[in-house]
Design a protein around this motif. Sequence first.
Motif, PDB file in Angstrom:
ATOM      1  N   ARG A 167     -14.054   3.569  -9.906  1.00  0.00           N
ATOM      2  CA  ARG A 167     -13.019   3.189 -10.874  1.00  0.00           C
ATOM      3  C   ARG A 167     -11.614   3.381 -10.309  1.00  0.00           C
ATOM      4  N   HIS A 168     -11.387   4.487  -9.622  1.00  0.00           N
ATOM      5  CA  HIS A 168     -10.044   4.751  -9.107  1.00  0.00           C
ATOM      6  C   HIS A 168      -9.651   3.765  -8.006  1.00  0.00           C
ATOM      7  N   ILE A 169     -10.575   3.449  -7.128  1.00  0.00           N
ATOM      8  CA  ILE A 169     -10.269   2.490  -6.061  1.00  0.00           C
ATOM      9  C   ILE A 169     -10.090   1.088  -6.633  1.00  0.00           C
ATOM     10  N   PHE A 170     -10.918   0.728  -7.607  1.00  0.00           N
ATOM     11  CA  PHE A 170     -10.813  -0.598  -8.235  1.00  0.00           C
ATOM     12  C   PHE A 170      -9.469  -0.736  -8.947  1.00  0.00           C
ATOM     13  N   ARG A 171      -9.047   0.329  -9.634  1.00  0.00           N
ATOM     14  CA  ARG A 171      -7.750   0.297 -10.323  1.00  0.00           C
ATOM     15  C   ARG A 171      -6.611   0.139  -9.320  1.00  0.00           C
ATOM     16  N   ARG A 172      -6.705   0.856  -8.224  1.00  0.00           N
ATOM     17  CA  ARG A 172      -5.666   0.719  -7.195  1.00  0.00           C
ATOM     18  C   ARG A 172      -5.627  -0.706  -6.671  1.00  0.00           C
ATOM     19  N   ASN A 173      -6.786  -1.302  -6.410  1.00  0.00           N
ATOM     20  CA  ASN A 173      -6.833  -2.664  -5.896  1.00  0.00           C
ATOM     21  C   ASN A 173      -6.171  -3.655  -6.857  1.00  0.00           C
ATOM     22  N   ILE A 174      -6.402  -3.449  -8.148  1.00  0.00           N
ATOM     23  CA  ILE A 174      -5.781  -4.321  -9.152  1.00  0.00           C
ATOM     24  C   ILE A 174      -4.265  -4.206  -9.097  1.00  0.00           C
ATOM     25  N   ILE A 187       4.229   2.105  -7.217  1.00  0.00           N
ATOM     26  CA  ILE A 187       4.472   3.546  -7.198  1.00  0.00           C
ATOM     27  C   ILE A 187       3.390   4.250  -8.000  1.00  0.00           C
ATOM     28  N   GLY A 188       3.128   5.504  -7.652  1.00  0.00           N
ATOM     29  CA  GLY A 188       2.099   6.281  -8.323  1.00  0.00           C
ATOM     30  C   GLY A 188       2.635   7.581  -8.884  1.00  0.00           C
ATOM     31  N   ALA A 189       1.854   8.199  -9.773  1.00  0.00           N
ATOM     32  CA  ALA A 189       2.335   9.361 -10.529  1.00  0.00           C
ATOM     33  C   ALA A 189       1.612  10.657 -10.202  1.00  0.00           C
ATOM     34  N   ALA A 190       1.052  10.781  -9.013  1.00  0.00           N
ATOM     35  CA  ALA A 190       0.352  12.020  -8.649  1.00  0.00           C
ATOM     36  C   ALA A 190       1.336  13.177  -8.538  1.00  0.00           C
ATOM     37  N   ASN A 191       0.853  14.393  -8.820  1.00  0.00           N
ATOM     38  CA  ASN A 191       1.698  15.591  -8.689  1.00  0.00           C
ATOM     39  C   ASN A 191       1.160  16.492  -7.582  1.00  0.00           C
ATOM     40  N   ASP A 203      -7.905   7.249  -1.367  1.00  0.00           N
ATOM     41  CA  ASP A 203      -7.698   5.806  -1.351  1.00  0.00           C
ATOM     42  C   ASP A 203      -7.728   5.193  -2.750  1.00  0.00           C
ATOM     43  N   GLY A 204      -7.643   6.041  -3.761  1.00  0.00           N
ATOM     44  CA  GLY A 204      -7.637   5.557  -5.138  1.00  0.00           C
ATOM     45  C   GLY A 204      -6.235   5.419  -5.692  1.00  0.00           C
ATOM     46  N   ILE A 205      -6.157   5.286  -7.001  1.00  0.00           N
ATOM     47  CA  ILE A 205      -4.888   5.004  -7.665  1.00  0.00           C
ATOM     48  C   ILE A 205      -3.899   6.160  -7.549  1.00  0.00           C
ATOM     49  N   ASP A 206      -4.390   7.371  -7.317  1.00  0.00           N
ATOM     50  CA  ASP A 206      -3.501   8.526  -7.154  1.00  0.00           C
ATOM     51  C   ASP A 206      -3.275   8.879  -5.688  1.00  0.00           C
ATOM     52  N   ASP A 207      -3.571   7.939  -4.792  1.00  0.00           N
ATOM     53  CA  ASP A 207      -3.427   8.200  -3.361  1.00  0.00           C
ATOM     54  C   ASP A 207      -2.656   7.074  -2.675  1.00  0.00           C
ATOM     55  N   ILE A 208      -1.808   6.379  -3.434  1.00  0.00           N
ATOM     56  CA  ILE A 208      -1.033   5.291  -2.850  1.00  0.00           C
ATOM     57  C   ILE A 208       0.154   5.862  -2.062  1.00  0.00           C
ATOM     58  N   PRO A 209       0.742   5.097  -1.154  1.00  0.00           N
ATOM     59  CA  PRO A 209       1.768   5.639  -0.245  1.00  0.00           C
ATOM     60  C   PRO A 209       3.028   6.174  -0.927  1.00  0.00           C
ATOM     61  N   VAL A 210       3.464   5.553  -2.017  1.00  0.00           N
ATOM     62  CA  VAL A 210       4.721   5.965  -2.659  1.00  0.00           C
ATOM     63  C   VAL A 210       4.419   6.710  -3.960  1.00  0.00           C
ATOM     64  N   GLN A 211       4.630   8.022  -3.937  1.00  0.00           N
ATOM     65  CA  GLN A 211       4.348   8.887  -5.085  1.00  0.00           C
ATOM     66  C   GLN A 211       5.568   9.793  -5.307  1.00  0.00           C
ATOM     67  N   PRO A 212       6.512   9.383  -6.128  1.00  0.00           N
ATOM     68  CA  PRO A 212       7.771  10.134  -6.274  1.00  0.00           C
ATOM     69  C   PRO A 212       7.637  11.544  -6.825  1.00  0.00           C
ATOM     70  N   LEU A 213       6.505  11.868  -7.453  1.00  0.00           N
ATOM     71  CA  LEU A 213       6.371  13.170  -8.113  1.00  0.00           C
ATOM     72  C   LEU A 213       5.555  14.188  -7.325  1.00  0.00           C
ATOM     73  N   MET A 301      -5.298  12.980   4.178  1.00  0.00           N
ATOM     74  CA  MET A 301      -5.036  12.397   5.488  1.00  0.00           C
ATOM     75  C   MET A 301      -4.378  11.021   5.405  1.00  0.00           C
ATOM     76  N   SER A 302      -4.315  10.426   4.203  1.00  0.00           N
ATOM     77  CA  SER A 302      -3.701   9.105   4.063  1.00  0.00           C
ATOM     78  C   SER A 302      -2.185   9.214   4.234  1.00  0.00           C
ATOM     79  N   PRO A 303      -1.540   8.185   4.784  1.00  0.00           N
ATOM     80  CA  PRO A 303      -0.078   8.219   4.963  1.00  0.00           C
ATOM     81  C   PRO A 303       0.655   8.121   3.628  1.00  0.00           C
TER      82      PRO A 303
END
Length: 319
Positions: A167-174, A187-191, A203-213, A301-303
């Motif tokens: 689910r998390h990877i599919f959401r990120r792909n969307i 942008i993503g909202a991970a803390n 590699d899911g929705i909380d592991d995208i490259p730009v996470q301001p928080l 390990m993701s950038p």
Amino acid sequence: MLDLHVDGTKVVDEILKYLKQIVERENSRGVALGLSGGMDSCVLATLAVRALGPQSVTVVYIFDQDSDPNIARNARHIADNLGLTLEELDISEDMSKRGVYASAFTKLLRLSGLVAKITTACYRIICGETPFKSTLRVGGGETLRPWYKRLLFNMTMRHVEAGFIQRHIFRRNILERIAEERNLSLIGAANRSECEVGWFVKDGIDDIPVQPLTGLFKTQIRQLAEELELPEKIRKQIPSPDMAKGVTDEFGIGHEYCIVDTVIDGLDRGLTLEEISALGIPQKDVVDIIDLMRLSKWKRMSPHEISPVNGSYGSAIRC
């Protein structure tokens, strides 16, 4: 407990400036983010609107048949408050085709939140650790031992973890597709708290490259939600992955966020295990959180871009 307060005005100013820079740098039409209805994504959406205006912010609520309708109402509520049109996408059919709902244990979890509580308690008694900790071991390449631990994991948590990942990877792909098609910056909202203990899907929705928080602890984002005057029901929303009844973030991790944050901040300060425990945290909890940080290293390990704000001890935004 340690005082983790930050200067809210400085934090807001730095993130607003960063979001504007992202759009300028990428020459995009604005930003896109997943608005789950949880506090983190609501904070990020609010900051994005303040930085860019509602016309430049796209928010998408991606749900499936196991999503909590109460959390969905929060997403709609904050979108309305911010003057945003919330795009809602149901991925239940796609997840069904991928077998996410097929296992007997997954079906059992859907009956009641008590199922998760009872099975997790039994797992901890038999295996000596939380199911989440076992997922970190397996994901890092360990073979679970003894044999009965491996058997119990394969009968239960393996199916839940596989569903979370799908689910998390599919959401990120969307979201990536929407951002690319509309020339938006994703942008993503991970803390920091969930990143440090591995409470996210690689590699899911909380592991995208730009996470301001990601430079802020969960408790600091809660403070930021108050600074931004988010509605109380959103500030009080229990953090949850929103994928199974009875499974909240703190239940899954095995510790309250305030405890996780205090331990990590204590480590930042250079405190010993004994000194952190002296703050009122049982030593076994301190050891367990340190274990989670160690076992989840493979997930980090993701950038990623460096967060524009740093809530760590000694930083310029700490009060």
